[in-house]
Design a protein around this motif. Structure first.
Motif, PDB file in Angstrom:
ATOM      1  N   LEU A 140     -20.352 -14.553 -45.848  1.00 38.06           N
ATOM      2  CA  LEU A 140     -19.630 -13.986 -46.971  1.00 38.06           C
ATOM      3  C   LEU A 140     -18.385 -13.266 -46.451  1.00 38.06           C
ATOM      4  N   CYS A 141     -17.231 -13.510 -47.067  1.00 36.66           N
ATOM      5  CA  CYS A 141     -16.008 -12.834 -46.638  1.00 36.66           C
ATOM      6  C   CYS A 141     -14.941 -12.985 -47.711  1.00 36.66           C
ATOM      7  N   HIS A 142     -13.855 -12.256 -47.572  1.00 38.87           N
ATOM      8  CA  HIS A 142     -12.758 -12.384 -48.525  1.00 38.87           C
ATOM      9  C   HIS A 142     -12.083 -13.733 -48.367  1.00 38.87           C
ATOM     10  N   GLU A 143     -11.604 -14.275 -49.464  1.00 41.66           N
ATOM     11  CA  GLU A 143     -10.991 -15.605 -49.441  1.00 41.66           C
ATOM     12  C   GLU A 143      -9.713 -15.657 -48.602  1.00 41.66           C
ATOM     13  N   GLU A 144      -9.115 -14.502 -48.322  1.00 43.73           N
ATOM     14  CA  GLU A 144      -7.919 -14.460 -47.483  1.00 43.73           C
ATOM     15  C   GLU A 144      -8.187 -13.849 -46.113  1.00 43.73           C
ATOM     16  N   ALA A 145      -9.444 -13.745 -45.742  1.00 45.32           N
ATOM     17  CA  ALA A 145      -9.788 -13.172 -44.440  1.00 45.32           C
ATOM     18  C   ALA A 145      -9.222 -14.010 -43.299  1.00 45.32           C
ATOM     19  N   HIS A 146      -8.975 -13.353 -42.197  1.00 40.58           N
ATOM     20  CA  HIS A 146      -8.447 -14.031 -41.007  1.00 40.58           C
ATOM     21  C   HIS A 146      -9.368 -15.162 -40.574  1.00 40.58           C
ATOM     22  N   CYS A 188     -24.581 -13.133 -43.308  1.00 40.33           N
ATOM     23  CA  CYS A 188     -23.782 -11.973 -42.937  1.00 40.33           C
ATOM     24  C   CYS A 188     -22.593 -11.825 -43.884  1.00 40.33           C
ATOM     25  N   LEU A 189     -22.083 -10.617 -43.909  1.00 34.01           N
ATOM     26  CA  LEU A 189     -20.859 -10.291 -44.630  1.00 34.01           C
ATOM     27  C   LEU A 189     -19.846  -9.823 -43.601  1.00 34.01           C
ATOM     28  N   SER A 190     -18.640 -10.379 -43.652  1.00 33.27           N
ATOM     29  CA  SER A 190     -17.567  -9.969 -42.753  1.00 33.27           C
ATOM     30  C   SER A 190     -16.438  -9.360 -43.566  1.00 33.27           C
ATOM     31  N   ILE A 191     -16.022  -8.154 -43.208  1.00 34.18           N
ATOM     32  CA  ILE A 191     -14.876  -7.519 -43.851  1.00 34.18           C
ATOM     33  C   ILE A 191     -13.820  -7.220 -42.789  1.00 34.18           C
ATOM     34  N   THR A 192     -12.586  -7.080 -43.210  1.00 30.95           N
ATOM     35  CA  THR A 192     -11.486  -6.796 -42.296  1.00 30.95           C
ATOM     36  C   THR A 192     -10.946  -5.414 -42.601  1.00 30.95           C
ATOM     37  N   ASN A 193     -10.924  -4.546 -41.599  1.00 27.17           N
ATOM     38  CA  ASN A 193     -10.463  -3.171 -41.783  1.00 27.17           C
ATOM     39  C   ASN A 193      -9.497  -2.793 -40.667  1.00 27.17           C
ATOM     40  N   ALA A 221     -22.435  -2.596 -48.151  1.00 24.92           N
ATOM     41  CA  ALA A 221     -23.678  -2.666 -47.377  1.00 24.92           C
ATOM     42  C   ALA A 221     -24.895  -2.541 -48.285  1.00 24.92           C
ATOM     43  N   ASP A 222     -24.812  -1.693 -49.306  1.00 21.56           N
ATOM     44  CA  ASP A 222     -25.925  -1.530 -50.237  1.00 21.56           C
ATOM     45  C   ASP A 222     -26.153  -2.800 -51.064  1.00 21.56           C
ATOM     46  N   ILE A 223     -25.056  -3.477 -51.399  1.00 25.54           N
ATOM     47  CA  ILE A 223     -25.184  -4.719 -52.174  1.00 25.54           C
ATOM     48  C   ILE A 223     -25.912  -5.782 -51.369  1.00 25.54           C
ATOM     49  N   ILE A 224     -25.522  -5.935 -50.099  1.00 21.60           N
ATOM     50  CA  ILE A 224     -26.197  -6.971 -49.309  1.00 21.60           C
ATOM     51  C   ILE A 224     -27.619  -6.553 -48.941  1.00 21.60           C
ATOM     52  N   LEU A 272     -23.690  -7.106 -41.257  1.00 24.28           N
ATOM     53  CA  LEU A 272     -22.371  -6.650 -41.684  1.00 24.28           C
ATOM     54  C   LEU A 272     -21.467  -6.547 -40.462  1.00 24.28           C
ATOM     55  N   HIS A 273     -20.399  -7.345 -40.481  1.00 26.21           N
ATOM     56  CA  HIS A 273     -19.428  -7.390 -39.395  1.00 26.21           C
ATOM     57  C   HIS A 273     -18.082  -6.878 -39.881  1.00 26.21           C
ATOM     58  N   VAL A 274     -17.377  -6.169 -39.013  1.00 29.88           N
ATOM     59  CA  VAL A 274     -16.026  -5.714 -39.306  1.00 29.88           C
ATOM     60  C   VAL A 274     -15.056  -6.344 -38.323  1.00 29.88           C
TER      61      VAL A 274
END
Length: 349
Positions: A77-83, A134-139, A156-159, A176-178
């Protein structure tokens, strides 16, 4: 005068000095005295027991983290514009041997919690559908927007609520990956600590950016969930990122965090971006929080700036992206700020 990317930035002198100091005989494959310090020294920054794997690219850091959490038949799972979606040439699928990207929307390239809830809760618990691992977010995000600890914890609570381990035949926790290519710039904003932005908010692994922040060719893959690190050691070797002379990478990473050089560099880049942002007015497409500026420019205006010696990426129609770096002083960016101000108010062509 180039504002393409902080990947183009100079290597910081202290990093070059650290590489030179490591240039003598020592043990290979991570058994050297520099590599031996990584877990402890980075652990002090995050206030936790961690395991650090040095790798030579951000793509490797991201994808080795994802591979540690994801089986080939599962989803990321990740944002559609993630790297990892638009700029890594399918590397997540390569490193995971086939895992599927599950894209999610959200403004400013930050995941919308409601969209995440809708997508993840709609996945049936049966063999015909790809199960999220997993969920990957970019920060900071691909548009320079920072996640706060409360926003990370909400995701994190949602997943966790949809934790496969709590659900019939689904197996294992959703990790959860950043992607922290510009993590230093987020911490340098001064609002939250490195710990609050990671393991205290439920993060399992972080790709800690060094190259964009004055490094040469070293990034740190940090595991807060240390159970993931053991298998990742083998994946790192198999992927060609266990360097025999890893001391040169470890030396860079240690130099970056010594005396908070990582924050000093990031603060300088952020400050330079704010000087430019102050001249943009309503041209700004997004608030400037770190070292990226997205603004409205017509093609003629962009050419006018380039004719003055400034260069940057075009960003869609009537848009541009400017990125400042650790070595940009106020004197370096003020001419660009003045040139943007001289353009006047934005009027679409």
């Amino acid at each position: 005068m180039q504002f393409f990317s902080d990947n183009s930035a100079l290597v910081h002198p202290k990093i070059m000095e650290a590489i030179a100091k490591a240039n003598h005989v020592d043990a290979a494959y991570g058994a050297d005295k520099w590599s031996a310090q990584l877990n402890e020294k980075f652990g002090e920054i995050f206030g936790a027991e961690i395991i650090v794997h040095p790798v030579s690219t951000g793509t490797a850091a991201n994808c080795l983290a994802l591979a540690a959490m994801t089986q080939p038949y599962q989803g990321i799972l990740c944002h559609e514009e993630a790297h990892i979606v638009v700029d890594e040439c399918g590397a997540p699928g390569f490193f995971t041997a086939g895992a599927q990207i599950i894209p999610i929307g959200g403004d400013g390239a930050k995941i919308n919690p409601h969209m995440l809830t809708h997508i993840i809760s709609a996945i049936r618990d049966d063999v015909h559908q790809v199960q999220p691992a997993c969920l990957s977010i970019t920060n900071a995000s691909e548009y320079g927007m920072a996640y706060t600890p409360s926003e990370i914890r909400e995701l994190a609570d949602i997943i966790e609520k949809n934790n496969p381990a709590n659900n019939g035949r689904r197996q294992g926790k959703i990790g959860l990956h950043v992607d922290g290519a510009r993590f230093a710039n987020v911490v340098a904003m001064g609002n939250y600590s490195a710990a609050e932005l990671t393991h205290l908010s439920g993060v399992d692994a972080l790709s800690f950016g060094c190259i964009k922040n004055g490094g040469m060719n070293a990034e740190a893959l940090i595991f807060f969930n240390t159970d993931l690190a053991k298998a990742s050691e083998y994946r790192r070797k198999r992927a060609g990122h266990l360097h025999s002379k890893g001391r040169f990478m470890a030396a860079q990473l240690l130099a970056m965090i010594e005396d908070d050089l990582w924050l000093e560099n990031a603060h300088a880049a952020n400050h330079a971006a704010q000087i430019i942002a102050s001249a943009c007015g309503d041209r700004l497409l997004y608030p400037v929080q770190v070292n990226e500026i997205f603004l409205r420019l017509t093609a003629d205006e962009a050419q006018k700036l380039r004719n003055q010696g400034f260069d940057f990426y075009d960003w869609g129609v009537n848009g541009a992206r400017l990125v400042t770096s650790w070595h940009h002083s106020p004197a370096d960016v003020t001419p660009l700020a003045n040139a943007i101000s001289d353009l006047g108010e934005f009027q679409a062509s």
